[in-house]
Design an enzyme around this catalytic site. Sequence first.
Site, mmCIF file in Angstrom:
data_model
loop_
_atom_site.group_PDB
_atom_site.id
_atom_site.type_symbol
_atom_site.label_atom_id
_atom_site.label_comp_id
_atom_site.label_asym_id
_atom_site.label_seq_id
_atom_site.Cartn_x
_atom_site.Cartn_y
_atom_site.Cartn_z
ATOM 1 N N CYS A 117 0.798 -1.238 0.000
ATOM 2 C CA CYS A 117 0.000 0.000 0.000
ATOM 3 C C CYS A 117 0.828 1.284 0.000
ATOM 4 C CB CYS A 117 -0.996 -0.001 1.153
ATOM 5 S SG CYS A 117 -2.199 -1.317 0.965
ATOM 6 N N HIS A 254 -3.370 7.000 3.591
ATOM 7 C CA HIS A 254 -3.791 5.832 2.815
ATOM 8 C C HIS A 254 -5.217 5.458 3.210
ATOM 9 C CE1 HIS A 254 -4.184 1.985 1.069
ATOM 10 N NE2 HIS A 254 -3.899 1.288 2.148
ATOM 11 N N ASN A 284 -10.263 0.200 -0.357
ATOM 12 C CA ASN A 284 -8.804 0.330 -0.266
ATOM 13 C C ASN A 284 -8.198 -0.055 -1.617
ATOM 14 O OD1 ASN A 284 -6.071 -0.146 0.127
ATOM 15 N ND2 ASN A 284 -6.325 -1.232 2.061
HETATM 16 N N1 ACO Z 1 -19.300 -8.982 7.871
HETATM 17 C C1 ACO Z 1 -19.877 -9.306 9.051
HETATM 18 N N2 ACO Z 1 -19.166 -9.735 10.113
HETATM 19 C C2 ACO Z 1 -17.834 -9.822 9.968
HETATM 20 C C3 ACO Z 1 -17.180 -9.502 8.758
HETATM 21 C C4 ACO Z 1 -17.975 -9.078 7.675
HETATM 22 N N3 ACO Z 1 -17.450 -8.741 6.500
HETATM 23 N N4 ACO Z 1 -15.856 -9.680 8.917
HETATM 24 C C5 ACO Z 1 -15.666 -10.102 10.170
HETATM 25 N N5 ACO Z 1 -16.868 -10.199 10.812
HETATM 26 C C6 ACO Z 1 -17.123 -10.597 12.175
HETATM 27 C C7 ACO Z 1 -16.008 -11.441 12.753
HETATM 28 O O1 ACO Z 1 -16.183 -12.794 12.445
HETATM 29 C C8 ACO Z 1 -16.143 -11.173 14.231
HETATM 30 O O2 ACO Z 1 -17.164 -11.962 14.750
HETATM 31 P P1 ACO Z 1 -17.039 -12.620 16.228
HETATM 32 O O3 ACO Z 1 -16.962 -11.443 17.159
HETATM 33 O O4 ACO Z 1 -18.260 -13.443 16.333
HETATM 34 O O5 ACO Z 1 -15.756 -13.394 16.213
HETATM 35 C C9 ACO Z 1 -16.608 -9.714 14.300
HETATM 36 O O6 ACO Z 1 -17.157 -9.429 12.986
HETATM 37 C C10 ACO Z 1 -15.482 -8.743 14.584
HETATM 38 O O7 ACO Z 1 -14.373 -9.075 13.741
HETATM 39 P P2 ACO Z 1 -13.043 -8.261 13.757
HETATM 40 O O8 ACO Z 1 -12.095 -8.901 12.800
HETATM 41 O O9 ACO Z 1 -12.600 -8.031 15.156
HETATM 42 O O10 ACO Z 1 -13.579 -6.871 13.150
HETATM 43 P P3 ACO Z 1 -12.833 -5.506 13.084
HETATM 44 O O11 ACO Z 1 -13.606 -4.485 13.777
HETATM 45 O O12 ACO Z 1 -11.360 -5.650 13.410
HETATM 46 O O13 ACO Z 1 -12.935 -5.176 11.525
HETATM 47 C C11 ACO Z 1 -11.510 -5.191 9.614
HETATM 48 C C12 ACO Z 1 -12.317 -6.031 10.573
HETATM 49 C C13 ACO Z 1 -12.438 -4.233 8.912
HETATM 50 C C14 ACO Z 1 -10.832 -6.089 8.594
HETATM 51 C C15 ACO Z 1 -10.451 -4.395 10.420
HETATM 52 O O14 ACO Z 1 -9.748 -5.258 11.287
HETATM 53 C C16 ACO Z 1 -9.459 -3.662 9.564
HETATM 54 O O15 ACO Z 1 -9.790 -2.737 8.849
HETATM 55 N N6 ACO Z 1 -8.175 -4.022 9.659
HETATM 56 C C17 ACO Z 1 -7.150 -3.326 8.937
HETATM 57 C C18 ACO Z 1 -7.112 -3.800 7.545
HETATM 58 C C19 ACO Z 1 -6.228 -2.913 6.709
HETATM 59 O O16 ACO Z 1 -6.161 -1.736 6.917
HETATM 60 N N7 ACO Z 1 -5.537 -3.467 5.786
HETATM 61 C C20 ACO Z 1 -4.702 -2.634 5.005
HETATM 62 C C21 ACO Z 1 -3.635 -3.359 4.559
HETATM 63 S S1 ACO Z 1 -3.502 -3.025 2.909
HETATM 64 C C22 ACO Z 1 -2.197 -3.807 2.149
HETATM 65 O O17 ACO Z 1 -1.032 -3.592 2.428
HETATM 66 C C23 ACO Z 1 -2.598 -4.791 1.123
#
Ligand code: ACO
Length: 327
Positions: A117, A254, A284
Amino acid sequence: MSNITGKIIGLGSFFPANVVTNDDLAKIVETNDAWIQERTGIKQRHIADGVNEKSSTMAVKAAKAAVEDAGIDPKDIDLIVCASTSPDLMFPTLATTVQEAIGATEDCGCFDVNSACPGWLAAFNTVQGFIESGNSKLALVIGAETLSNVTDWTDRGSCILFGDGAGAAVLKAEEGKRNELIMRSSGARGECLHLETSKQPKRYDEEGFEKKTVMYMAGRDVFRFAVTEVPKLITDLSVKYNFDLADVDYFILHQANARIIESTAKKLEINLEKFPMTIEKTGNTSSASIPALLTEMKKDGRLKKGMKLVFASFGGGLTWNANYIEY
Ligand code: ACO
């Protein structure tokens, strides 16, 4: 040391025609619009058709738009650097593909960089190095991604985040404040965000190999990394270069997750209005996100000459970079 730097004199972007909404994604994985919007700020993303729209063609379209916006003759461009983590061409490079398509001459150096990224910032810093050392006068810096090719469409924790697109900037050697930057990396923490190339036929029979050729992301770990390191990086940048964060006009981050941006603004105690976002419409787009956001801000009149800007990006590697520039 001379005061020559690369000023951004042209900006352009391109997004595929196909818009995929959160409701569309809810048809292929168990998710819903409310969850995605609340956790990420994303409403939709653009997905390339993979034939007419791919990293190379999108890089060309964004580059042409930036060249037109700059009002320059492409024959005067002496350097093209393209960042991508999802190129359709390993070689010829995306940069040489752009060179031919826009009509740049053979006196133009061309190469690609990959830093996930933050790739566009890595390319920007590379080009600034060429310009500030007197080795380039007019350059193109591009970020182009077709992340849909490497997304795990069965993983609801990651597939909801990503989109395709490209952004480009023309940099011209002019008098001005030099590019100020910090680049950080941690190979030791690389495991939480990784992607192997599928072109490893000797490993086709290895159990689980196929799964490694789509993006793996430990979302919570990446989230924690970003909300911890990005505000610290920006604070360290202001200390290193002795400027006041309150004087910065815009923080161009980003576009990975609106919550990461909101958390960064809060930790820095800066009004969220200074953190423009496009993530709602694009998701993203990795290395394309910063130049595409700048393009939108130029088009709608928010970006004005002389503004003080902080760029910051983070992603696979892990890598995280920030810049302080005068637009
Ligand atoms: N829809 C519904 N529920 C979901 C989804 C979805 N798409 N995805 C996960 N859940 C559920 C999970 O299973 C979990 O359920 P549980 O509590 O029963 O276990 C709950 O939602 C919470 O999951 P988390 O993973 O803790 O959710 P979080 O609030 O962390 O959001 C996310 C997930 C959006 C992926 C977040 O962690 C995030 O944005 N992380 C950073 C990602 C990022 O910025 N990546 C950039 C890198 S880019 C590169 O270099 C390629």
